[in-house]
Design a protein around this motif. Structure first.
Motif, PDB file in Angstrom:
ATOM      1  N   ASN A   9       0.800  -1.223   0.000  1.00 37.38           N
ATOM      2  CA  ASN A   9       0.000   0.000   0.000  1.00 37.38           C
ATOM      3  C   ASN A   9       0.834   1.274   0.000  1.00 37.38           C
ATOM      4  OD1 ASN A   9      -2.317  -1.600   0.071  1.00 37.38           O
ATOM      5  ND2 ASN A   9      -2.263  -1.692   2.300  1.00 37.38           N
ATOM      6  N   LYS A  41      -7.726  14.026  -2.384  1.00 38.26           N
ATOM      7  CA  LYS A  41      -7.581  12.977  -3.392  1.00 38.26           C
ATOM      8  C   LYS A  41      -7.302  11.635  -2.730  1.00 38.26           C
ATOM      9  CE  LYS A  41      -4.998  11.627  -7.481  1.00 38.26           C
ATOM     10  NZ  LYS A  41      -4.076  11.986  -8.529  1.00 38.26           N
ATOM     11  N   ALA A  42      -6.404  11.630  -1.759  1.00 31.37           N
ATOM     12  CA  ALA A  42      -6.084  10.383  -1.052  1.00 31.37           C
ATOM     13  C   ALA A  42      -7.330   9.827  -0.368  1.00 31.37           C
ATOM     14  CB  ALA A  42      -4.967  10.620  -0.033  1.00 31.37           C
ATOM     15  N   ARG A  43      -8.047  10.669   0.321  1.00 29.58           N
ATOM     16  CA  ARG A  43      -9.275  10.217   0.991  1.00 29.58           C
ATOM     17  C   ARG A  43     -10.273   9.644  -0.005  1.00 29.58           C
ATOM     18  NH1 ARG A  43      -9.695  15.593   4.811  1.00 29.58           N
ATOM     19  NH2 ARG A  43      -8.317  14.846   6.486  1.00 29.58           N
ATOM     20  N   ALA A  44     -10.456  10.327  -1.130  1.00 32.48           N
ATOM     21  CA  ALA A  44     -11.401   9.866  -2.146  1.00 32.48           C
ATOM     22  C   ALA A  44     -11.006   8.512  -2.722  1.00 32.48           C
ATOM     23  CB  ALA A  44     -11.523  10.906  -3.263  1.00 32.48           C
ATOM     24  N   GLU A  45      -9.707   8.245  -2.766  1.00 33.29           N
ATOM     25  CA  GLU A  45      -9.213   6.986  -3.329  1.00 33.29           C
ATOM     26  C   GLU A  45      -8.969   5.914  -2.275  1.00 33.29           C
ATOM     27  OE1 GLU A  45      -5.940   7.594  -6.052  1.00 33.29           O
ATOM     28  OE2 GLU A  45      -6.943   9.302  -6.993  1.00 33.29           O
ATOM     29  N   VAL A  47      -6.826   6.027   0.163  1.00 30.42           N
ATOM     30  CA  VAL A  47      -5.404   5.957   0.502  1.00 30.42           C
ATOM     31  C   VAL A  47      -5.215   6.548   1.898  1.00 30.42           C
ATOM     32  CG1 VAL A  47      -3.122   6.879  -0.106  1.00 30.42           C
ATOM     33  CG2 VAL A  47      -4.673   6.069  -1.897  1.00 30.42           C
ATOM     34  N   ASP A 181      -0.040   9.944  -8.485  1.00 32.51           N
ATOM     35  CA  ASP A 181      -0.816   8.727  -8.711  1.00 32.51           C
ATOM     36  C   ASP A 181      -0.563   7.834  -7.498  1.00 32.51           C
ATOM     37  OD1 ASP A 181      -2.017   6.387  -9.548  1.00 32.51           O
ATOM     38  OD2 ASP A 181      -1.002   6.327 -11.482  1.00 32.51           O
ATOM     39  N   PHE A 182      -1.579   7.610  -6.695  1.00 35.79           N
ATOM     40  CA  PHE A 182      -1.412   6.822  -5.501  1.00 35.79           C
ATOM     41  C   PHE A 182      -1.345   5.314  -5.764  1.00 35.79           C
ATOM     42  CE2 PHE A 182      -3.344  10.688  -3.549  1.00 35.79           C
ATOM     43  CZ  PHE A 182      -2.302  10.993  -2.704  1.00 35.79           C
ATOM     44  N   ARG A 183      -1.640   4.906  -6.986  1.00 32.19           N
ATOM     45  CA  ARG A 183      -1.550   3.479  -7.303  1.00 32.19           C
ATOM     46  C   ARG A 183      -0.094   3.054  -7.313  1.00 32.19           C
ATOM     47  NH1 ARG A 183      -4.433   3.565 -12.858  1.00 32.19           N
ATOM     48  NH2 ARG A 183      -3.129   5.407 -12.864  1.00 32.19           N
TER      49      ARG A 183
END
Length: 186
Positions: A9, A41-45, A47, A181-183
């Motif tokens: 992760n 963005k992190a919260r939405a994804e 992360v 890009d958190f992926r």
């Protein structure tokens, strides 16, 4: 490519964006806005967002200057790690928090560039983490009075050398806020 096993992760690590740290920081409002956008963005994804908060003789724990800047609000379920040293891993719960979240890759933002951000980046890399610095989401204060380069040069230099940082089995580098890009990519 983290060297930490079973840690697939990514987490957004927000370092020391406290009232007393960023009050006079270089391009403060832009940097805080970029950090805010990344937090959302992190919260939405889905992360994890992990907050780090420094205390020392100038940032007294519980005092107004010690608090996270009001534009940013840690979520109730988001971990907050308190620290007393530049490296956010040093004598803190950060490693335990990240291990519990299965995190092996960090996206790092915050303050101050030439102190806690750099120390934390290096601390992460030597501990086996992949560590990416968001080039337009970290800042510092003017330390020219003590012989340091101006803040814009400190930030530019940190972005330059972290772009080319390497270590066996780990990745480093920089990315702009708009390109985060958190992926996990291999």
């Amino acid at each position: 490519m983290t060297t930490l096993e079973s840690r697939p992760n990514t987490a957004l690590l927000v370092v020391d964006v406290q009232k007393g740290v960023v009050a006079q920081a270089y391009e403060r409002d832009v940097v805080v806005a970029n950090i805010g956008a990344l937090v959302e963005k992190a919260r939405a994804e889905g992360v994890p967002v992990v907050w780090v908060q420094h205390s020392d003789e100038h940032l007294v724990r519980g005092g107004d200057e010690w608090r996270i800047t009001p534009e940013l609000r840690p979520g109730d379920a988001e971990p907050l790690v308190e620290k007393n040293y530049g490296d956010s891993f040093e004598d803190t719960t950060l490693e335990t928090v990240l291990s519990g979240l299965g995190v092996g890759r960090l996206i790092v933002v915050g303050a101050e560039t030439d102190a806690c951000v750099r120390s934390t980046l290096h601390g992460a890399l030597v501990r086996g983490y992949d560590a990416t610095l968001v080039s337009d989401a970290h800042t510092t204060n003017d330390q020219t009075e003590w012989g340091a380069p101006p803040p814009d040069q400190v930030i530019a230099h940190t972005n330059l050398y972290w772009t080319y940082q390497t270590a066996p089995g780990r990745t480093a580098g920089t990315v702009e806020t708009k390109n985060v890009d958190f992926r996990v990519t291999s």
